[in-house]
Scaffold this active site. Structure first.
Site, mmCIF file in Angstrom:
data_model
loop_
_atom_site.group_PDB
_atom_site.id
_atom_site.type_symbol
_atom_site.label_atom_id
_atom_site.label_comp_id
_atom_site.label_asym_id
_atom_site.label_seq_id
_atom_site.Cartn_x
_atom_site.Cartn_y
_atom_site.Cartn_z
ATOM 1 N N TYR A 119 29.665 51.511 50.113
ATOM 2 C CA TYR A 119 30.961 52.269 49.504
ATOM 3 C C TYR A 119 31.811 50.875 49.701
ATOM 4 C CZ TYR A 119 32.542 56.567 47.779
ATOM 5 O OH TYR A 119 32.969 57.474 46.865
ATOM 6 N N GLU A 153 35.717 50.602 48.496
ATOM 7 C CA GLU A 153 37.023 50.801 47.972
ATOM 8 C C GLU A 153 37.878 49.644 48.167
ATOM 9 O OE1 GLU A 153 38.883 54.523 48.602
ATOM 10 O OE2 GLU A 153 37.169 55.622 47.748
ATOM 11 N N ASP A 185 40.652 45.000 22.264
ATOM 12 C CA ASP A 185 39.336 45.533 22.847
ATOM 13 C C ASP A 185 38.213 44.845 22.182
ATOM 14 O OD1 ASP A 185 37.210 47.094 23.298
ATOM 15 O OD2 ASP A 185 38.490 49.205 23.029
ATOM 16 N N THR A 196 33.433 46.190 26.965
ATOM 17 C CA THR A 196 32.364 46.726 27.813
ATOM 18 C C THR A 196 31.247 45.707 27.840
ATOM 19 O OG1 THR A 196 31.409 47.345 25.677
ATOM 20 C CG2 THR A 196 32.671 49.177 26.728
ATOM 21 N N LYS A 219 27.239 46.024 25.160
ATOM 22 C CA LYS A 219 26.924 46.034 23.967
ATOM 23 C C LYS A 219 26.530 44.479 23.666
ATOM 24 C CE LYS A 219 29.980 49.612 22.970
ATOM 25 N NZ LYS A 219 30.952 49.931 23.722
ATOM 26 N N ARG A 232 25.685 49.014 31.476
ATOM 27 C CA ARG A 232 27.065 49.815 31.176
ATOM 28 C C ARG A 232 28.170 49.348 32.264
ATOM 29 N NH1 ARG A 232 24.599 52.687 27.590
ATOM 30 N NH2 ARG A 232 26.438 53.430 26.670
HETATM 31 C C1 LIG Z 1 35.916 49.226 20.761
HETATM 32 C C2 LIG Z 1 35.432 50.215 22.009
HETATM 33 N N1 LIG Z 1 36.251 50.494 23.074
HETATM 34 C C3 LIG Z 1 35.701 51.141 24.121
HETATM 35 C C4 LIG Z 1 34.559 51.814 24.088
HETATM 36 C C5 LIG Z 1 34.135 52.647 25.353
HETATM 37 O O1 LIG Z 1 33.171 52.400 26.237
HETATM 38 P P1 LIG Z 1 32.127 53.392 26.841
HETATM 39 O O2 LIG Z 1 31.475 54.168 25.727
HETATM 40 O O3 LIG Z 1 31.530 52.661 27.867
HETATM 41 O O4 LIG Z 1 33.141 54.188 27.546
HETATM 42 C C6 LIG Z 1 33.553 51.730 23.000
HETATM 43 C C7 LIG Z 1 32.381 52.174 23.011
HETATM 44 O O5 LIG Z 1 31.752 52.507 21.838
HETATM 45 C C8 LIG Z 1 33.993 50.969 22.122
HETATM 46 O O6 LIG Z 1 33.356 50.611 20.809
#
Ligand SMILES: Cc1ncc(COP(=O)(O)O)c(C=O)c1O
Length: 419
Positions: A46, A48, A191, A217, A220, A226
């Site tokens: 842990y 935090e 994003d 993320t 990918k 993850r």
């Molecule tokens: C563009 C985009 N943003 C956010 C996410 C969210 O990620 P997670 O599935 O890890 O919550 C994804 C997942 O597919 C994504 O493609």
């Protein structure tokens, strides 16, 4: 005695992955080093808070792990602040809203049925429920319609604009998106979850220095465990202080949104695995990997175009293809099932202005990151395009699909998962 049930299922999943072709563009195969870190004792701890400012004792080792992960993320994406604690992409996006706007404020994102993510303002998601979300779309040609977006921004005056996508095969023009956000003084969030590996390899322009906040993320194209990174610039974070919403304060706003705003203890095993993945992504071989992902996707696209497939936008600039199957007289759901029987894993997907319902849309989405990790190149894409075409042309013929499956099982023996 070990849990026979779960470990047997894990073995079955490894077999499924190794005997088939994983073509879901948001998936990849991590290295054994990433897996080792992920399965380590760090999960027991842990911690935090942030390095040097924890609510628990015994954090001297995990502090170093998190600092290394943050430093690697900053260097790789050329920013001066990185938060590596978000449990995954969706909570990372939630933290970004939390940091930058208030519930009820107007926000703008790409519509889900046009390639945006759930968290970009879909009505049934927290982002569409807690915020007043307006959605932009692509044009009929599948390309982002920057002009329409600018008009919408001027009319609606959102406080935050989410950019990036989950099913968009083309390059984002960050500068144009910045100009649109500036029309209404909105925060600009990029994003880059899908394309961050390609940003690292130089195959997609970086939003660094243009967007206010970047989220990716880590699982990918970046090929990590993850997890997620939230990246920004500004003054050093002072996580315990309440601050105003200014650009200088972005690091503090983001860190406070994660904890105490949204999460508790960070997943230290996950942070360690992210650090390992970032180390791997900093190697010259990762650049080659990114280039090959795109070369493979383009080759696959050209093959499928030659076979009469209708690709949204007519092709791809990145790792993914969105195929409109209307002219092939098969639905996305039927295609997903048929390809699954052949051992090719893809997902059904809405296409822009889809006339069909979301649970059985007109398209499929597929990509090359996982195949490229296994060492496949253009000549393998030629063979795979044939299998895709044969599977879809014979989607009701289980015998034919089973034959393709056994051919694929032989073929992949030369392309093992990372060991
Ligand atoms: C563009 C985009 N943003 C956010 C996410 C969210 O990620 P997670 O599935 O890890 O919550 C994804 C997942 O597919 C994504 O493609």
């Amino acid at each position: 005695m070990a849990d026979q049930v779960i470990f047997k299922l894990i073995e079955e999943e490894i077999k499924r992955q190794s005997e088939g072709l994983e073509m879901i563009p948001s998936e990849n195969h991590t290295s054994s080093e990433v897996l080792k870190a992920l399965g380590s004792r760090l999960t027991d701890k842990y911690s935090e808070g942030y390095p040097g400012k924890r609510y628990y004792g015994g954090c001297e080792i995990v502090d170093q792990v998190e600092d290394i992960a943050r430093d690697r993320a900053k260097k790789l994406f050329d920013v001066n602040h990185a938060n590596v604690q978000a449990y995954s992409g969706s909570p990372a996006n939630q933290a970004i809203y939390f940091a930058l706007v208030n519930p009820g404020d107007k926000v703008m994102g790409l519509g889900y049925y046009f390639g945006g993510h759930l968290t970009h303002g879909l009505k049934v998601n927290f982002s569409g429920k807690l915020y007043n979300a307006v959605q932009y779309t692509t044009g009929q040609d599948g390309y982002l319609d920057y002009q329409a977006m600018a008009k919408l921004a001027e009319k609606e005056k959102p406080k935050l604009i989410f950019t990036g996508a989950t099913a968009y095969p083309r390059i984002f023009d960050w500068q144009k998106l910045r100009e649109i956000a500036d029309l209404c003084g909105a925060w600009l969030v990029a994003d880059i979850s899908h394309i961050s590996g390609l940003v690292v390899s130089g195959d997609h322009p970086s939003p660094s220095g243009i967007a206010d906040v970047i989220m990716t993320t880590t699982h990918k194209t970046l090929r990590g465990p993850r997890g997620a990174l939230i990246l920004c610039n500004g003054k050093p974070s002072t996580p315990l202080k309440a601050v105003e919403r200014t650009k200088d304060n972005l690091p503090t706003l983001i860190d406070r949104a994660i904890i105490p705003g949204l999460q508790g203890g960070p997943h230290n095993h996950q942070t360690a695995a992210i650090a390992v993945a970032l180390y791997e992504a900093s190697k010259p071989s990762f650049k080659e990997y990114g280039h090959q992902i795109v070369k493979n996707a383009k080759r696959l696209a050209n093959n499928l175009l030659d076979k009469g497939y209708d690709l949204v936008t007519g092709g791809t600039d990145n790792h993914l293809l969105l195929i409109n199957l209307e002219n092939k007289k098969i639905t996305g759901k039927e295609a997903e099932i048929a390809l699954g029987k052949s051992g090719i894993t893809v997902n059904k997907n809405a296409i822009p202005y889809d006339k069909r319902p979301p649970f059985d849309p007109s398209g499929i989405r597929l990509g090359t990151p996982a195949l490229t990790t296994r060492g496949m190149k253009e000549s393998q894409m030629d063979i795979i395009a044939d299998w895709i075409d044969q599977s879809l042309a014979n989607y009701r013929d289980d015998k034919k699909l089973a034959k393709i499956r056994s051919e694929i099982r032989e073929f992949v023996k030369d392309f093992p998962l990372p060991s």
